[in-house]
Scaffold this active site. Structure first.
Site, PDB file in Angstrom:
ATOM      1  CB  ILE A 179      -0.951  -0.006   1.225  1.00 25.68           C
ATOM      2  CG1 ILE A 179      -1.752  -1.322   1.260  1.00 25.68           C
ATOM      3  CG2 ILE A 179      -1.894   1.167   1.172  1.00 25.68           C
ATOM      4  CD1 ILE A 179      -2.690  -1.430   2.439  1.00 25.68           C
ATOM      5  CB  ALA A 225       2.686  -2.195   9.864  1.00 23.72           C
ATOM      6  CB  THR A 256      -6.066  -2.026  10.036  1.00 25.04           C
ATOM      7  OG1 THR A 256      -7.012  -3.040   9.724  1.00 25.04           O
ATOM      8  CG2 THR A 256      -5.534  -2.300  11.453  1.00 25.04           C
ATOM      9  CG  ASP A 257     -11.257  -2.816   8.685  1.00 23.05           C
ATOM     10  OD1 ASP A 257     -10.223  -3.496   8.841  1.00 23.05           O
ATOM     11  OD2 ASP A 257     -12.106  -3.074   7.805  1.00 23.05           O
ATOM     12  CD  GLU A 258      -7.385  -7.112  10.453  1.00 21.05           C
ATOM     13  OE1 GLU A 258      -6.773  -7.666  11.376  1.00 21.05           O
ATOM     14  OE2 GLU A 258      -7.278  -7.446   9.272  1.00 21.05           O
ATOM     15  CE1 TYR A 272      -1.309  -5.368  10.974  1.00 20.43           C
ATOM     16  CE2 TYR A 272      -3.612  -6.050  10.876  1.00 20.43           C
ATOM     17  CZ  TYR A 272      -2.599  -5.186  10.493  1.00 20.43           C
ATOM     18  OH  TYR A 272      -2.864  -4.143   9.634  1.00 20.43           O
ATOM     19  CB  SER A 289      -3.679  -6.397  20.047  1.00 19.55           C
ATOM     20  OG  SER A 289      -2.568  -7.211  19.826  1.00 19.55           O
ATOM     21  CE  LYS A 323      -1.527  -0.649  11.690  1.00 17.28           C
ATOM     22  NZ  LYS A 323      -0.448   0.074  10.978  1.00 17.28           N
ATOM     23  N   PRO A 375      -4.156 -12.341  -3.651  1.00 12.87           N
ATOM     24  CG  PRO A 375      -2.351 -11.081  -2.917  1.00 12.87           C
ATOM     25  CD  PRO A 375      -3.830 -11.166  -2.833  1.00 12.87           C
TER      26      PRO A 375
HETATM   27  P1  NAD Z   1       3.136  -4.804   3.602  1.00 14.66           P
HETATM   28  O1  NAD Z   1       3.454  -5.898   4.543  1.00 14.66           O
HETATM   29  O2  NAD Z   1       2.915  -5.092   2.173  1.00 14.66           O
HETATM   30  O3  NAD Z   1       4.258  -3.684   3.673  1.00 14.66           O
HETATM   31  C1  NAD Z   1       4.864  -3.280   4.880  1.00 14.66           C
HETATM   32  C2  NAD Z   1       6.160  -2.534   4.544  1.00 14.66           C
HETATM   33  O4  NAD Z   1       6.739  -2.076   5.791  1.00 14.66           O
HETATM   34  C3  NAD Z   1       7.200  -3.402   3.852  1.00 14.66           C
HETATM   35  O5  NAD Z   1       7.770  -2.710   2.764  1.00 14.66           O
HETATM   36  C4  NAD Z   1       8.250  -3.653   4.947  1.00 14.66           C
HETATM   37  O6  NAD Z   1       9.565  -3.845   4.442  1.00 14.66           O
HETATM   38  C5  NAD Z   1       8.127  -2.383   5.773  1.00 14.66           C
HETATM   39  N1  NAD Z   1       8.579  -2.571   7.171  1.00 14.66           N
HETATM   40  C6  NAD Z   1       8.213  -3.559   8.023  1.00 14.66           C
HETATM   41  N2  NAD Z   1       8.848  -3.412   9.195  1.00 14.66           N
HETATM   42  C7  NAD Z   1       9.621  -2.288   9.091  1.00 14.66           C
HETATM   43  C8  NAD Z   1      10.500  -1.609   9.978  1.00 14.66           C
HETATM   44  N3  NAD Z   1      10.716  -2.049  11.217  1.00 14.66           N
HETATM   45  N4  NAD Z   1      11.114  -0.486   9.543  1.00 14.66           N
HETATM   46  C9  NAD Z   1      10.901  -0.028   8.276  1.00 14.66           C
HETATM   47  N5  NAD Z   1      10.094  -0.643   7.390  1.00 14.66           N
HETATM   48  C10 NAD Z   1       9.454  -1.753   7.790  1.00 14.66           C
HETATM   49  O7  NAD Z   1       1.858  -4.075   4.245  1.00 14.66           O
HETATM   50  P2  NAD Z   1       0.627  -3.345   3.541  1.00 14.66           P
HETATM   51  O8  NAD Z   1      -0.444  -4.324   3.313  1.00 14.66           O
HETATM   52  O9  NAD Z   1       1.144  -2.509   2.436  1.00 14.66           O
HETATM   53  O10 NAD Z   1       0.164  -2.406   4.752  1.00 14.66           O
HETATM   54  C11 NAD Z   1       0.728  -1.102   4.923  1.00 14.66           C
HETATM   55  C12 NAD Z   1       0.052  -0.413   6.082  1.00 14.66           C
HETATM   56  O11 NAD Z   1      -1.347  -0.307   5.856  1.00 14.66           O
HETATM   57  C13 NAD Z   1       0.198  -1.159   7.421  1.00 14.66           C
HETATM   58  O12 NAD Z   1       0.393  -0.187   8.434  1.00 14.66           O
HETATM   59  C14 NAD Z   1      -1.125  -1.856   7.601  1.00 14.66           C
HETATM   60  O13 NAD Z   1      -1.433  -2.037   8.955  1.00 14.66           O
HETATM   61  C15 NAD Z   1      -2.066  -0.859   6.952  1.00 14.66           C
HETATM   62  N6  NAD Z   1      -3.320  -1.423   6.415  1.00 14.66           N
HETATM   63  C16 NAD Z   1      -3.280  -2.485   5.557  1.00 14.66           C
HETATM   64  C17 NAD Z   1      -4.458  -2.966   5.002  1.00 14.66           C
HETATM   65  C18 NAD Z   1      -4.448  -4.126   4.018  1.00 14.66           C
HETATM   66  O14 NAD Z   1      -5.521  -4.536   3.572  1.00 14.66           O
HETATM   67  N7  NAD Z   1      -3.316  -4.666   3.633  1.00 14.66           N
HETATM   68  C19 NAD Z   1      -5.681  -2.373   5.349  1.00 14.66           C
HETATM   69  C20 NAD Z   1      -5.683  -1.291   6.245  1.00 14.66           C
HETATM   70  C21 NAD Z   1      -4.498  -0.820   6.760  1.00 14.66           C
HETATM   71  O1  TDX Z   2      -5.492 -18.474   2.109  1.00 18.30           O
HETATM   72  C1  TDX Z   2      -6.303 -17.781   2.710  1.00 18.30           C
HETATM   73  N1  TDX Z   2      -7.604 -18.181   2.794  1.00 18.30           N
HETATM   74  C2  TDX Z   2      -8.562 -17.475   3.440  1.00 18.30           C
HETATM   75  O2  TDX Z   2      -9.730 -17.898   3.480  1.00 18.30           O
HETATM   76  C3  TDX Z   2      -5.926 -16.523   3.333  1.00 18.30           C
HETATM   77  C4  TDX Z   2      -4.500 -16.048   3.270  1.00 18.30           C
HETATM   78  C5  TDX Z   2      -6.913 -15.814   3.969  1.00 18.30           C
HETATM   79  N2  TDX Z   2      -8.194 -16.266   4.033  1.00 18.30           N
HETATM   80  C6  TDX Z   2      -9.234 -15.426   4.668  1.00 18.30           C
HETATM   81  C7  TDX Z   2      -8.892 -14.820   6.005  1.00 18.30           C
HETATM   82  C8  TDX Z   2      -9.654 -13.508   5.983  1.00 18.30           C
HETATM   83  O3  TDX Z   2     -11.000 -13.715   6.373  1.00 18.30           O
HETATM   84  O4  TDX Z   2      -9.402 -14.295   3.790  1.00 18.30           O
HETATM   85  C9  TDX Z   2      -9.644 -13.100   4.523  1.00 18.30           C
HETATM   86  C10 TDX Z   2      -8.575 -12.067   4.185  1.00 18.30           C
HETATM   87  O5  TDX Z   2      -7.345 -12.541   4.728  1.00 18.30           O
HETATM   88  P1  TDX Z   2      -5.988 -11.682   4.669  1.00 18.30           P
HETATM   89  O6  TDX Z   2      -5.668 -11.348   3.255  1.00 18.30           O
HETATM   90  O7  TDX Z   2      -4.967 -12.386   5.480  1.00 18.30           O
HETATM   91  O8  TDX Z   2      -6.458 -10.304   5.332  1.00 18.30           O
HETATM   92  P2  TDX Z   2      -7.030  -9.905   6.790  1.00 18.30           P
HETATM   93  O9  TDX Z   2      -6.618 -10.876   7.823  1.00 18.30           O
HETATM   94  O10 TDX Z   2      -8.484  -9.604   6.626  1.00 18.30           O
HETATM   95  O11 TDX Z   2      -6.200  -8.537   7.043  1.00 18.30           O
HETATM   96  C11 TDX Z   2      -5.968  -7.610   5.949  1.00 18.30           C
HETATM   97  O12 TDX Z   2      -6.833  -6.510   6.041  1.00 18.30           O
HETATM   98  C12 TDX Z   2      -6.644  -5.623   7.115  1.00 18.30           C
HETATM   99  C13 TDX Z   2      -4.516  -7.126   5.962  1.00 18.30           C
HETATM  100  O13 TDX Z   2      -3.644  -8.238   5.872  1.00 18.30           O
HETATM  101  C14 TDX Z   2      -4.226  -6.291   7.183  1.00 18.30           C
HETATM  102  O14 TDX Z   2      -2.915  -5.762   7.110  1.00 18.30           O
HETATM  103  C15 TDX Z   2      -5.211  -5.161   7.241  1.00 18.30           C
HETATM  104  O15 TDX Z   2      -5.056  -4.438   8.419  1.00 18.30           O
END
Ligand code: NAD
Ligand code: TDX
Length: 340
Positions: A13, A81, A122-124, A156, A158, A160, A198
């Protein structure tokens, strides 16, 4: 705002946000501070102009490094994160280190130099909601707002939640100029293949059947990561200091529906997936009420056709095999070991 630091800007992101800023705001220079953990990838920033984006490989818990960078910037947008729930269940310590100590290190530096801070969360943090089928009345179902009490379920979420509370306390006690956003589940290109969407796409591309946790009734509120980026920019530039804004695009879908749609869009039989062990403490449903962001700051999501967004995401993974293929075996080995 001419100089910003984006922590975690080499992740999924964060790198989308960097591309968004480079494309839309030519006057802004971005310094990415990223540790390049397993989730960070230089390739996510490839082809961005060197005079606009500088990558510093380093840890957000490194006080001296953070101090030297924050001293010379106008704002910090904090994405870095440990982000995967399943990993946090196996080994919570890196989550405590990065998400709590890392956020603390950044806000201390921002306090010292009076630098604007935006915290990406995050909404979590709110825990989960009942499934709609378990609520009284047709179509009735509460959603999260910025007034919902915190009730996180996993290591995770908690950490956040704890980091959000640190930011709130630094605003109140020290006058830190900060805002917070809590966004729902993102999807789009460059997402690590450990994550749900993915993982399933690359499973199909690797002749592995998609894996659904439990019955697949759990609901996530999907938003395209491009819409998350525009929301964060809007809050960074127009948001009121001390406020929390929820970012979501009314994208609630249960996991079974998503797996079946991926299979359909990839030309496979819709029933061609496996049920695997459920996640411990698995949150049932997330749903965002983003009225405050829409009405107060005029934000409107643009990429709300989920089918179209998913099709484009599938195409990206088909066309960028080199980006994910080397990680696939290890990621699946880790899942198989835990029955998933
Ligand atoms: P990601 O795991 O793809 O990317 C995290 C990045 O942070 C990576 O590039 C990693 O190298 C870097 N990183 C980790 N630890 C570090 C450290 N100690 N110092 C410097 N860099 C560090 O995560 P994402 O899915 O892109 O999420 C990014 C942010 O958005 C997070 O804060 C996550 O909580 C928040 N978020 C994610 C989602 C989601 O659906 N993925 C939804 C809401 C909020
Ligand atoms: O193989 C799988 N099969 C499956 O059913 C995986 C990897 C996940 N799941 C389910 C678990 C969840 O209900 O799919 C849903 C989405 O899973 P994740 O992609 O792991 O996301 P989630 O746990 O919902 O958290 C994501 O959204 C909020 C991000 O990873 C967090 O960083 C963000 O804060």
């Amino acid at each position: 705002m001419k100089k910003i630091i984006v922590t975690g800007g080499a992740g999924f992101i964060g790198s989308n946000f960097v591309r968004y800023v480079v494309k839309n705001y030519p006057e802004v220079h971005v310094t990415v501070l990223d540790k390049l953990t397993y989730a960070g990838n230089r390739a996510n920033l490839a082809e961005l102009p060197e005079n606009r984006v500088k990558l510093i490989v380093g840890d957000i818990t490194d006080t001296n490094l953070v101090d030297s960078l924050v001293k010379n910037t106008d704002a910090v947008v904090h994405y870095a994160a440990e982000s995967h729930n399943d990993n946090s269940l196996k080994d919570p310590l890196p989550f405590v280190q990065t998400n709590l100590i890392g956020t603390y290190t950044l806000i201390e530096a921002c306090r010292k130099y009076d630098v604007r801070f935006h915290h990406v969360s995050t909404d979590e943090v709110y825990g989960d909601l009942p499934l709609r089928e378990d609520l009284p009345g047709e179509g009735v179902g509460e959603k999260f707002t910025d007034k919902t009490p915190y009730n996180p379920s996993s290591p995770y979420s908690s950490t956040k939640a704890g980091s959000d509370l640190l930011v709130r306390a630094w605003v109140r006690s020290f006058g830190l100029r900060a805002t917070i956003s809590n966004c729902s589940n993102n999807y789009g290109p460059y997402q690590h293949i450990e994550k749900f969407i993915p993982r399933q796409i690359t499973n199909i591309l690797s002749d592995i059947r998609p894996k659904l946790y439990g019955e697949g009734k759990n609901v996530r509120d999907w938003i395209h990561t491009n819409d998350h980026s525009s929301g964060v920019w809007r809050i960074l530039t127009k948001g009121r200091i001390g406020e929390t804004y929820l970012i979501g695009a009314n994208g609630e879908k249960d996991n079974k529906t998503v797996v079946e749609l991926i299979l359909e869009l990839m030309g496979e039989d819709k029933s061609g997936y496996d049920h695997v062990d459920d996640r411990a403490g698995h949150d049932l449903r997330y749903a965002i009420d983003s009225t405050k962001l829409r009405e107060e700051l005029g934000w409107i999501p643009q990429f709300t056709d989920f089918r179209e967004g998913l099709q484009a995401t599938i195409k990206w993974y088909q066309e960028n095999r080199a980006w994910w293929e080397a990680d696939k075996t290890l990621v699946e080995e880790i899942y198989v070991k835990s029955g998933q």
